[in-house]
Motif scaffolding. Structure first.
Motif, mmCIF file in Angstrom:
data_model
loop_
_atom_site.group_PDB
_atom_site.id
_atom_site.type_symbol
_atom_site.label_atom_id
_atom_site.label_comp_id
_atom_site.label_asym_id
_atom_site.label_seq_id
_atom_site.Cartn_x
_atom_site.Cartn_y
_atom_site.Cartn_z
ATOM 1 N N ALA A 74 8.297 -0.597 -20.146
ATOM 2 C CA ALA A 74 7.544 0.642 -19.972
ATOM 3 C C ALA A 74 8.209 1.761 -20.745
ATOM 4 N N GLY A 115 0.252 11.495 -18.280
ATOM 5 C CA GLY A 115 1.570 10.892 -18.421
ATOM 6 C C GLY A 115 1.690 10.013 -19.642
ATOM 7 N N PRO A 156 3.035 8.439 -22.833
ATOM 8 C CA PRO A 156 4.435 8.432 -23.295
ATOM 9 C C PRO A 156 4.657 9.390 -24.456
ATOM 10 N N VAL A 169 -1.002 4.261 -17.987
ATOM 11 C CA VAL A 169 -0.362 5.528 -17.634
ATOM 12 C C VAL A 169 -1.424 6.547 -17.255
ATOM 13 N N ALA A 177 7.574 8.449 -19.696
ATOM 14 C CA ALA A 177 6.382 9.289 -19.699
ATOM 15 C C ALA A 177 6.780 10.753 -19.702
ATOM 16 N N ALA A 203 -6.896 7.270 -16.398
ATOM 17 C CA ALA A 203 -5.691 6.687 -16.987
ATOM 18 C C ALA A 203 -5.975 6.204 -18.401
#
Length: 206
Positions: free
Chosen positions: A29, A163, A165, A159, A32, A195
């Protein structure tokens, strides 16, 4: 459909929008950050100036293909909206390449391609296929005036819209291809999908 959004309208048919949860993620991951825009944020850096006269520009992408999941989309360059969000082609069959960042095949940075998961008729977009992508899937980006840039998928993460990245629009560091589309939950009264699905692919040797 507005080109500034990765959100879909409320009149949807069967498809990814009916899923109660995004697909299972895999791979590392990415960190973020909080984002000011409610849709797909634009880059955190200002757009770079035009290349000096005579300087070679990177070959622009024309088509992206992921044979394992049947993704085959024409690609056109996009920029940012007046609100600072990345523009997205209104046609769900077409992907957008963020033209102020690296191009696929660049030796550094994150080349970003975005597309809608579905359209206002309920028809699935080409990037809906990213819901089924698995580690190791081969991604081919055909380029104008150059050979194809080829990648393999290494990660997929869901995400929140706020958020995304911070590495999504980076212009430095190891080269990657970043594919972005919408992900559940779909909340009509909140503007649509809440999302983003972010797929990361690393270049394969030429």
């Amino acid at each position: 459909m507005a080109t500034a959004a990765l959100a879909a309208v409320a009149t949807l048919r069967a498809g990814p929008s009916d899923q109660g949860a995004p697909p299972p993620d895999f791979g590392p991951a990415a960190p973020a950050r909080a984002a000011a825009a409610s849709e797909l944020p634009g880059p955190t850096e200002p757009s770079p100036p035009p290349a000096p006269r005579g300087e070679r520009r990177e070959a622009p992408p024309e088509r992206v293909l992921v044979g394992d999941v049947g993704l085959n989309a024409r690609v056109r360059p996009v920029g940012v909206t007046e609100q600072g969000a990345m523009a997205v082609p209104g046609d769900p069959a077409v992907a957008g390449w963020y033209r102020f960042g690296p191009a696929p095949g660049s030796p550094r940075g994150s080349a970003v391609l975005v597309g809608h998961v579905d359209g206002d008729t309920g028809a699935l977009g080409e990037f809906a296929a990213l819901y089924d992508v698995r580690p190791g899937a081969r991604v081919e980006v055909r380029r104008a005036g150059a050979g194809s840039a080829v990648y393999r998928v290494v990660a997929r993460a869901t995400v929140p819209k706020a958020g995304l990245p911070s590495s999504t629009f980076r212009r430095t560091g190891p080269p990657v291809l970043t594919l972005v589309t919408c992900a559940p939950p779909f909340v009509p009264e909140a503007g649509g999908y809440q999302a983003n699905l972010v797929v990361t692919a690393e270049p394969l040797p030429a």
